[in-house]
Design an enzyme around this catalytic site. Structure first.
Site, mmCIF file in Angstrom:
data_model
loop_
_atom_site.group_PDB
_atom_site.id
_atom_site.type_symbol
_atom_site.label_atom_id
_atom_site.label_comp_id
_atom_site.label_asym_id
_atom_site.label_seq_id
_atom_site.Cartn_x
_atom_site.Cartn_y
_atom_site.Cartn_z
ATOM 1 N N ASP A 237 0.838 -1.196 0.000
ATOM 2 C CA ASP A 237 0.000 0.000 0.000
ATOM 3 C C ASP A 237 0.877 1.251 0.000
ATOM 4 O OD1 ASP A 237 -1.771 2.102 0.607
ATOM 5 O OD2 ASP A 237 -3.001 0.849 1.908
ATOM 6 N N GLY A 263 -1.551 -4.534 -2.943
ATOM 7 C CA GLY A 263 -1.573 -3.105 -2.695
ATOM 8 C C GLY A 263 -2.709 -2.645 -1.800
ATOM 9 N N HIS A 264 -3.107 -1.390 -2.022
ATOM 10 C CA HIS A 264 -4.119 -0.715 -1.208
ATOM 11 C C HIS A 264 -5.466 -1.434 -1.277
ATOM 12 C CE1 HIS A 264 -5.856 2.787 0.780
ATOM 13 N NE2 HIS A 264 -6.662 3.029 -0.220
ATOM 14 N N PHE A 265 -5.918 -1.738 -2.491
ATOM 15 C CA PHE A 265 -7.208 -2.399 -2.696
ATOM 16 C C PHE A 265 -7.013 -3.913 -2.681
ATOM 17 C CE2 PHE A 265 -8.131 1.841 -4.371
ATOM 18 C CZ PHE A 265 -9.388 2.075 -3.837
ATOM 19 N N ALA A 266 -6.717 -4.432 -1.506
ATOM 20 C CA ALA A 266 -6.338 -5.838 -1.388
ATOM 21 C C ALA A 266 -7.434 -6.799 -1.834
ATOM 22 C CB ALA A 266 -5.939 -6.137 0.061
#
Length: 286
Positions: A237, A263-266
């Site tokens: 992230d 990343g951020h949007f797992a």
């Protein structure tokens, strides 16, 4: 498989759109999304949990299909997001629920939890931060706006509202970007074109400083109430660092922390694994 309903409810004059699935009398799981997305981010997770849980995923005020009133009619602050969401749970008679918080959903949900600790049975945080050490250098342009809320610093943040930046948010830290559906970031970009959306989001960028100010209060709540906490975190992230996930262990003695190589949007790449972690974590969900 439980059918997902796409609903809308009046919350004291504020229209809130939400997705719901699962047994009405089952234990409730409230899903709170982040920036710049909507309840659409939970499209794959909901069916994996709805056999056991009543899963409710609202669009936050100003996001998705929920109302986006003018700034003259609604002040875009996290305090107000939390107030609307608290009333949303009351209108739906969600008296007790576990809460899944992501990104903006974290300060929103944690404000709700601090206000009504008796209502929350557990917290699942997916890249939802509550510690200063979780904030990366990616926040520096926003920090500059906090320090000097000038028009120039506000305008500099408009780059964060572009389709290119949305795509970057979805793909940074992801090893195989072919696993990231274009539906999510393209839908987010569509909602961002609604009249007034950019100014509302810039107001929330500015007000995010109030969330950081509340971190000590969130942490005091963790220490006092010791809620069951599961942190499922994309370790790539660019905004919320793994240290932010590990920090939950400092205040919640039994916090469980699991990292995923994404990343951020797992949920875009590791929905199955996160669903399994949730089912192992929540009581009686297997």
């Amino acid at each position: 498989m439980s059918t997902i309903g796409y609903k809308r409810v009046d919350v004291d004059g504020f229209g809130v759109a939400y997705r719901e699935a699962g047994p009405v009398n089952g234990p409730t799981l409230l899903l709170l999304h982040g920036f710049p997305t909507s309840s659409h981010m939970f499209r794959d997770l909901i069916p994996k949990l709805a056999d056991r849980y009543r899963v409710v995923a609202p669009d936050l005020p100003g996001f998705g299909q929920s109302d986006l009133p003018s700034r003259e009619r609604f002040k875009y602050t996290f305090s107000n997001l939390a107030k609307v969401m608290t009333r949303f749970t009351e209108v739906l008679k969600l008296d007790r629920f576990a809460v899944y918080v992501f990104d903006y959903g974290a300060p929103t949900g944690l404000r709700m939890t601090v206000e009504h600790p008796e209502r929350v049975t557990a917290i699942i945080t997916q890249n939802g931060n509550a510690y200063v050490e979780g904030l990366s250098d990616g926040w520096n342009p926003i920090r500059a706006y906090w320090k000097e809320p000038t028009q120039a610093n506000r305008d500099a943040l408009r780059a964060l509202l572009t389709p290119e930046t949305t795509y970057w948010q979805y793909t940074t830290g992801v090893k195989d970007t072919s696993l990231v559906s274009p539906d999510g970031y393209n839908l987010d970009n569509y909602y961002m074109t609604r009249p007034g959306a950019h100014e509302a989001q810039l107001d929330l960028f500015l007000d995010y400083a109030s969330n950081v100010d509340m971190y000590p209060k969130f942490q005091e709540y963790f220490r006092k109430h010791q809620p069951p906490v599961l942190a499922v975190w994309g370790n790539g992230d660019p905004f919320f660092l793994p240290a932010g996930a590990e920090a939950f262990k400092r205040d919640c003695k039994n916090a469980k922390v699991t990292f995923f190589d994404t990343g951020h949007f797992a949920l875009e790449t590791h929905c199955d694994e996160i669903a399994t972690a949730i089912r192992d974590f929540l009581p009686g969900s297997r």
